[in-house]
Enzyme design. Structure first.
Site, PDB file in Angstrom:
ATOM      1  N   ARG A 217       0.722  -1.262  -0.081  1.00 45.47           N
ATOM      2  CA  ARG A 217       0.015   0.098  -0.039  1.00 45.47           C
ATOM      3  C   ARG A 217       0.989   1.307  -0.019  1.00 45.47           C
ATOM      4  O   ARG A 217       2.062   1.220   0.549  1.00 45.47           O
ATOM      5  CB  ARG A 217      -0.855   0.246   1.265  1.00 45.47           C
ATOM      6  CG  ARG A 217      -0.419   0.201   2.499  1.00 45.47           C
ATOM      7  CD  ARG A 217       0.041   1.499   3.274  1.00 45.47           C
ATOM      8  NE  ARG A 217       0.463   1.517   4.428  1.00 45.47           N
ATOM      9  CZ  ARG A 217       1.269   2.273   5.017  1.00 45.47           C
ATOM     10  NH1 ARG A 217       1.959   3.286   4.367  1.00 45.47           N
ATOM     11  NH2 ARG A 217       1.192   2.351   6.361  1.00 45.47           N
TER      12      ARG A 217
ATOM     13  N   GLU B  73      -6.335   7.136   7.983  1.00 48.32           N
ATOM     14  CA  GLU B  73      -5.423   7.803   8.669  1.00 48.32           C
ATOM     15  C   GLU B  73      -4.968   9.074   7.520  1.00 48.32           C
ATOM     16  O   GLU B  73      -4.512   9.839   7.906  1.00 48.32           O
ATOM     17  CB  GLU B  73      -4.425   6.804   9.136  1.00 48.32           C
ATOM     18  CG  GLU B  73      -3.194   7.568   9.764  1.00 48.32           C
ATOM     19  CD  GLU B  73      -2.436   6.697   9.990  1.00 48.32           C
ATOM     20  OE1 GLU B  73      -2.587   5.563  10.726  1.00 48.32           O
ATOM     21  OE2 GLU B  73      -1.052   7.103  10.053  1.00 48.32           O
TER      22      GLU B  73
ATOM     23  N   ARG C 221      -5.479   5.435   0.811  1.00 45.72           N
ATOM     24  CA  ARG C 221      -4.458   4.382   1.116  1.00 45.72           C
ATOM     25  C   ARG C 221      -4.844   3.410  -0.224  1.00 45.72           C
ATOM     26  O   ARG C 221      -5.851   2.982  -0.478  1.00 45.72           O
ATOM     27  CB  ARG C 221      -4.637   3.422   2.187  1.00 45.72           C
ATOM     28  CG  ARG C 221      -4.350   4.246   3.505  1.00 45.72           C
ATOM     29  CD  ARG C 221      -2.768   3.991   3.606  1.00 45.72           C
ATOM     30  NE  ARG C 221      -2.279   5.046   4.771  1.00 45.72           N
ATOM     31  CZ  ARG C 221      -2.189   4.558   6.170  1.00 45.72           C
ATOM     32  NH1 ARG C 221      -2.227   3.267   6.334  1.00 45.72           N
ATOM     33  NH2 ARG C 221      -1.408   5.522   6.889  1.00 45.72           N
TER      34      ARG C 221
ATOM     35  N   CYS D  80       1.195  10.917   9.605  1.00 51.16           N
ATOM     36  CA  CYS D  80       1.905  10.263  10.441  1.00 51.16           C
ATOM     37  C   CYS D  80       3.323  10.395   9.833  1.00 51.16           C
ATOM     38  O   CYS D  80       3.622   9.849   8.829  1.00 51.16           O
ATOM     39  CB  CYS D  80       1.526   8.786  11.058  1.00 51.16           C
ATOM     40  SG  CYS D  80       2.913   8.332  12.065  1.00 51.16           S
TER      41      CYS D  80
ATOM     42  N   THR E 184       5.741   8.470  10.290  1.00 42.99           N
ATOM     43  CA  THR E 184       6.552   7.287   9.893  1.00 42.99           C
ATOM     44  C   THR E 184       6.152   6.715   8.546  1.00 42.99           C
ATOM     45  O   THR E 184       6.613   5.950   8.024  1.00 42.99           O
ATOM     46  CB  THR E 184       5.969   5.910  10.913  1.00 42.99           C
ATOM     47  OG1 THR E 184       4.535   5.896  10.700  1.00 42.99           O
ATOM     48  CG2 THR E 184       6.259   6.507  12.225  1.00 42.99           C
TER      49      THR E 184
ATOM     50  N   ARG F 203       3.985   0.475   2.412  1.00 40.51           N
ATOM     51  CA  ARG F 203       4.204  -0.554   3.414  1.00 40.51           C
ATOM     52  C   ARG F 203       4.152  -1.762   2.382  1.00 40.51           C
ATOM     53  O   ARG F 203       2.752  -2.055   2.234  1.00 40.51           O
ATOM     54  CB  ARG F 203       3.355  -0.501   4.675  1.00 40.51           C
ATOM     55  CG  ARG F 203       3.778  -1.442   5.761  1.00 40.51           C
ATOM     56  CD  ARG F 203       3.027  -1.335   7.050  1.00 40.51           C
ATOM     57  NE  ARG F 203       1.666  -1.802   6.839  1.00 40.51           N
ATOM     58  CZ  ARG F 203       1.561  -3.313   7.207  1.00 40.51           C
ATOM     59  NH1 ARG F 203       2.599  -4.078   7.536  1.00 40.51           N
ATOM     60  NH2 ARG F 203       0.341  -3.777   7.071  1.00 40.51           N
TER      61      ARG F 203
ATOM     62  N   ARG G  53       4.222  -7.277  12.535  1.00 34.90           N
ATOM     63  CA  ARG G  53       3.078  -6.946  12.949  1.00 34.90           C
ATOM     64  C   ARG G  53       2.092  -8.251  13.090  1.00 34.90           C
ATOM     65  O   ARG G  53       2.346  -9.153  12.675  1.00 34.90           O
ATOM     66  CB  ARG G  53       2.101  -6.073  11.904  1.00 34.90           C
ATOM     67  CG  ARG G  53       2.951  -4.525  11.933  1.00 34.90           C
ATOM     68  CD  ARG G  53       1.957  -3.579  11.244  1.00 34.90           C
ATOM     69  NE  ARG G  53       2.545  -2.466  11.094  1.00 34.90           N
ATOM     70  CZ  ARG G  53       2.034  -1.322  10.523  1.00 34.90           C
ATOM     71  NH1 ARG G  53       0.816  -1.541  10.001  1.00 34.90           N
ATOM     72  NH2 ARG G  53       2.603  -0.131  10.771  1.00 34.90           N
TER      73      ARG G  53
ATOM     74  N   GLU H  38      -1.592  -3.442  12.620  1.00 35.30           N
ATOM     75  CA  GLU H  38      -0.999  -2.792  13.605  1.00 35.30           C
ATOM     76  C   GLU H  38      -1.506  -2.995  14.938  1.00 35.30           C
ATOM     77  O   GLU H  38      -2.649  -2.887  14.981  1.00 35.30           O
ATOM     78  CB  GLU H  38      -0.857  -1.213  13.371  1.00 35.30           C
ATOM     79  CG  GLU H  38       0.214  -0.454  14.160  1.00 35.30           C
ATOM     80  CD  GLU H  38       0.232   0.791  13.686  1.00 35.30           C
ATOM     81  OE1 GLU H  38      -0.786   1.389  13.148  1.00 35.30           O
ATOM     82  OE2 GLU H  38       1.298   1.553  13.756  1.00 35.30           O
TER      83      GLU H  38
HETATM   84  P1  ADP Z   1      -1.767  -0.383   6.958  1.00 33.93           P
HETATM   85  O1  ADP Z   1      -0.702  -1.149   5.990  1.00 33.93           O
HETATM   86  O2  ADP Z   1      -2.690   0.228   5.944  1.00 33.93           O
HETATM   87  O3  ADP Z   1      -0.761   0.669   7.646  1.00 33.93           O
HETATM   88  P2  ADP Z   1      -2.680  -2.021   8.902  1.00 33.93           P
HETATM   89  O4  ADP Z   1      -1.237  -2.622   9.816  1.00 33.93           O
HETATM   90  O5  ADP Z   1      -3.703  -1.615   9.939  1.00 33.93           O
HETATM   91  O6  ADP Z   1      -2.421  -1.051   8.229  1.00 33.93           O
HETATM   92  O7  ADP Z   1      -3.214  -3.399   7.950  1.00 33.93           O
HETATM   93  C1  ADP Z   1      -4.350  -2.969   7.196  1.00 33.93           C
HETATM   94  C2  ADP Z   1      -5.007  -4.455   7.039  1.00 33.93           C
HETATM   95  O8  ADP Z   1      -4.117  -5.175   5.836  1.00 33.93           O
HETATM   96  C3  ADP Z   1      -5.264  -5.252   8.051  1.00 33.93           C
HETATM   97  O9  ADP Z   1      -6.608  -6.144   7.925  1.00 33.93           O
HETATM   98  C4  ADP Z   1      -4.143  -6.319   7.926  1.00 33.93           C
HETATM   99  O10 ADP Z   1      -4.263  -7.799   8.377  1.00 33.93           O
HETATM  100  C5  ADP Z   1      -4.080  -6.350   6.320  1.00 33.93           C
HETATM  101  N1  ADP Z   1      -2.697  -6.816   5.769  1.00 33.93           N
HETATM  102  C6  ADP Z   1      -1.435  -6.315   5.691  1.00 33.93           C
HETATM  103  N2  ADP Z   1      -0.744  -7.135   5.493  1.00 33.93           N
HETATM  104  C7  ADP Z   1      -1.295  -8.324   4.543  1.00 33.93           C
HETATM  105  C8  ADP Z   1      -1.077  -9.157   3.703  1.00 33.93           C
HETATM  106  N3  ADP Z   1       0.262  -9.220   3.410  1.00 33.93           N
HETATM  107  N4  ADP Z   1      -2.157  -9.963   3.315  1.00 33.93           N
HETATM  108  C9  ADP Z   1      -3.315  -9.657   3.705  1.00 33.93           C
HETATM  109  N5  ADP Z   1      -3.541  -8.810   4.447  1.00 33.93           N
HETATM  110  C10 ADP Z   1      -2.968  -7.863   5.141  1.00 33.93           C
HETATM  111  N1  ARG Z   2       0.550   7.275  16.633  1.00 34.77           N
HETATM  112  C1  ARG Z   2       1.249   5.789  17.138  1.00 34.77           C
HETATM  113  C2  ARG Z   2       2.349   5.839  18.082  1.00 34.77           C
HETATM  114  O1  ARG Z   2       3.055   6.856  17.961  1.00 34.77           O
HETATM  115  C3  ARG Z   2       1.239   4.988  15.818  1.00 34.77           C
HETATM  116  C4  ARG Z   2       2.531   5.291  15.078  1.00 34.77           C
HETATM  117  C5  ARG Z   2       2.664   4.541  13.635  1.00 34.77           C
HETATM  118  N2  ARG Z   2       1.456   4.119  13.089  1.00 34.77           N
HETATM  119  C6  ARG Z   2       0.781   4.608  12.188  1.00 34.77           C
HETATM  120  N3  ARG Z   2      -0.567   4.174  12.078  1.00 34.77           N
HETATM  121  N4  ARG Z   2       0.795   5.786  11.863  1.00 34.77           N
HETATM  122  O2  ARG Z   2       2.672   4.764  18.511  1.00 34.77           O
END
Ligand code: ADP
Ligand code: ARG
Length: 343
Positions: free
Chosen positions: A113, A212, A216, A258, A260, A267, A296, A301
Site C-alpha cells: 500500500r 489515517e 491508501r 504520521c 512514519t 508498506r 505486526r 498494527e
Molecule cells: P496499513 O498497512 O494500512 O498501514 P494495518 O497494519 O492496519 O495498516 O493493516 C491493514 C489491513 O491489511 C489489516 O487487516 C491487515 O491484516 C491487512 N494486511 C496487511 N498485510 C497483509 C497481507 N500481506 N496480506 C493480507 N492482508 C494484509
Molecule cells: N501514533 C502511534 C504511535 O506513536 C502510531 C504510530 C505509527 N502508526 C501509524 N499507524 N501511523 O505509537
C-alpha cells in the site's frame, strides 16, 4: 518533557524530543490551516505509550513544526530531513526480485500500500467535516474513471450494513474505526461519514478513503508474487496521479499524517507462517532488524499473531525508493524463510 533521557527506549519520540526550549519556540506557531503544536502532539500526550506520538495536520506542519518533527523523522527513517532529497522510483522494470516462496509453503498473501493526501486540503487530523466530504467526492469520482483490472466500485461506509463491514475487516480488506492513537489525533471525528472503500471485483486493487490518510492505495493477492503486486500498484498510482495532485515535498517525499509514513509512504507486507522461528522471539526480531523489517500481528498494527502467522513489512519508507523498499522487504523475507526451513 525532558530530552536529556533520550536513551530511554520506552518513551515516545515525542517525549524524547519535545524539550522545554522547543516547546517554547513552537507554542505560538500555527500553519495556514490553523494547526497548532497542541494538536500536533495531542495523541502522544493522551497516549504516553505511543512510539512516536505526533500527527501532522497539513503539509505545512512539516515546515512549521520542523524543530520537533525533523529529529523524529531522522531517527525513524535514518534519513537527514534537512539535507536529504527524497527520490521516487516506481518503475517495476527496475525490480530484480523473484517470489521468495514459489511453492507457497510460507507466504499466504502479499499486500503493498501507499498513502497519499491531496495537495490543497488539510490532512485528516485537521480537516473539517465539509472538506472531508469534498475530498471523498473528488476521490470517488476519480476512481470511477479507472478501467480494466482496476475497474471497480466505491462503497461509502455510511451505507454499508454491519455484516458486510465485519466480513471485509475480517478478510483484511477494510479498515476499522481508528484506535485510541487516531482518536486522540482527531482522525475519528464524524465517523464513519466521508469514509469508504473502493475495490475491483477480485479485491486485488483497493483504495481506502479518509482513513489515517486521505488515500491508501492497495494492491494485494494470495501468494508471494511481490513483483506482480507491485506492478499493479504502480499502474494504479500512475492513473490516479494523472487526475489528482498529491501532497509531496522534495525533502520528505509524499506527505502523510504520521511521520512514519513519509517518503514512499509504502508498506509492502506478506502474511507469512513462521511458527518455529517466531517461537524464538529474540532471533526472529534480530533477523527482522537486520533487514529493516517490521513485525505486526495478523490483523494489522497493534494486533496479535494467530497460528504463527505474522505480517512482515519494510520499516523504512523515506530516503529509499519504492523499488528499494520492496527489494529490502523481499530479501528479508527470503532470509526469514531460510531461517524457518533450517529449524
Ligand atoms: P496499513 O498497512 O494500512 O498501514 P494495518 O497494519 O492496519 O495498516 O493493516 C491493514 C489491513 O491489511 C489489516 O487487516 C491487515 O491484516 C491487512 N494486511 C496487511 N498485510 C497483509 C497481507 N500481506 N496480506 C493480507 N492482508 C494484509
Ligand atoms: N501514533 C502511534 C504511535 O506513536 C502510531 C504510530 C505509527 N502508526 C501509524 N499507524 N501511523 O505509537
Amino acid at each position: 518533557m525532558n530530552g536529556s533521557q533520550s536513551s530511554d527506549k520506552d518513551r515516545s519520540a515525542l517525549q524524547r524530543y519535545l524539550t522545554p526550549e522547543i516547546s517554547e519556540r513552537l507554542q505560538t506557531k500555527k500553519t495556514c490551516y490553523g494547526y497548532t503544536l497542541e494538536q500536533l502532539i495531542r495523541s502522544g500526550v493522551e497516549n504516553p505509550d505511543s512510539s512516536i506520538g505526533v500527527y501532522a495536520g497539513d503539509e505545512e506542519s512539516y515546515e512549521t513544526f520542523a524543530l520537533l518533527l525533523d529529529p523524529i523523522i531522522r531517527e525513524y527513517h535514518h534519513y537527514d530531513p534537512v539535507t536529504g532529497h527524497h527520490r521516487s522510483d516506481l518503475n517495476p522494470a527496475h525490480l530484480r526480485i523473484s517470489n521468495p516462496d514459489p511453492e507457497g509453503t510460507f507466504i499466504l498473501s502479499t499486500r503493498i500500500r501507499v498513502a497519499r493526501n491531496l495537495h490543497c486540503f488539510p490532512f485528516g487530523p485537521a480537516i473539517a467535516r465539509r472538506e472531508r466530504l469534498i475530498v471523498e467526492c473528488l476521490i470517488a469520482d476519480t476512481l470511477r474513471e479507472l478501467t480494466d483490472e482496476l475497474a471497480g466500485r466505491y462503497y461509502p461506509l455510511s451505507g454499508m450494513d454491519q455484516a458486510t463491514r465485519q466480513r471485509l475487516i475480517r478478510d483484511h480488506f477494510l479498515f476499522k474505526e481508528g484506535d485510541r492513537f487516531l482518536e486522540s489525533a482527531g482522525l475519528n471525528r464524524d465517523w464513519p461519514e466521508g469514509r469508504g472503500i473502493y475495490h475491483n471485483d477480485d479485491k486485488t486493487f483497493l483504495v481506502w478513503v479518509n482513513e489515517e490518510d486521505q488515500l491508501r492505495i492497495i494492491s494485494m493477492e494470495p501468494g508471494g508474487d511481490i513483483a506482480r503486486v507491485f506492478t499493479r500498484l504502480v499502474r494504479a498510482v500512475a492513473e490516479l496521479e494523472k487526475r489528482l495532485t498529491f501532497a509531496y515535498s522534495e525533502r520528505l517525499g509524499y506527505l502523510t499524517s504520521c511521520p512514519t509514513n513519509l517518503g514512499t509512504a509504502m508498506r509492502a507486507s506478506v502474511h507469512i507462517r513462521l511458527p518455529r522461528l517466531s517461537a524464538d522471539p529474540e532471533r526472529f526480531r534480530r533477523i527482522c532488524d537486520r533487514h529493516h523489517l517490521q513485525i505486526r500481528g495478523v490483523h494489522g498494527e497493534h494486533s496479535e499473531s494467530e497460528g504463527g502467522i505474522w505480517d512482515i513489512s519494510n520499516r523504512r519508507r523515506l530516503g529509499i525508493t519504492e523499488v528499494e523498499a520492496v527489494t529490502e522487504m523481499a530479501e528479508g523475507i527470503s532470509a526469514l524463510i531460510e531461517a524457518e526451513k533450517a529449524l
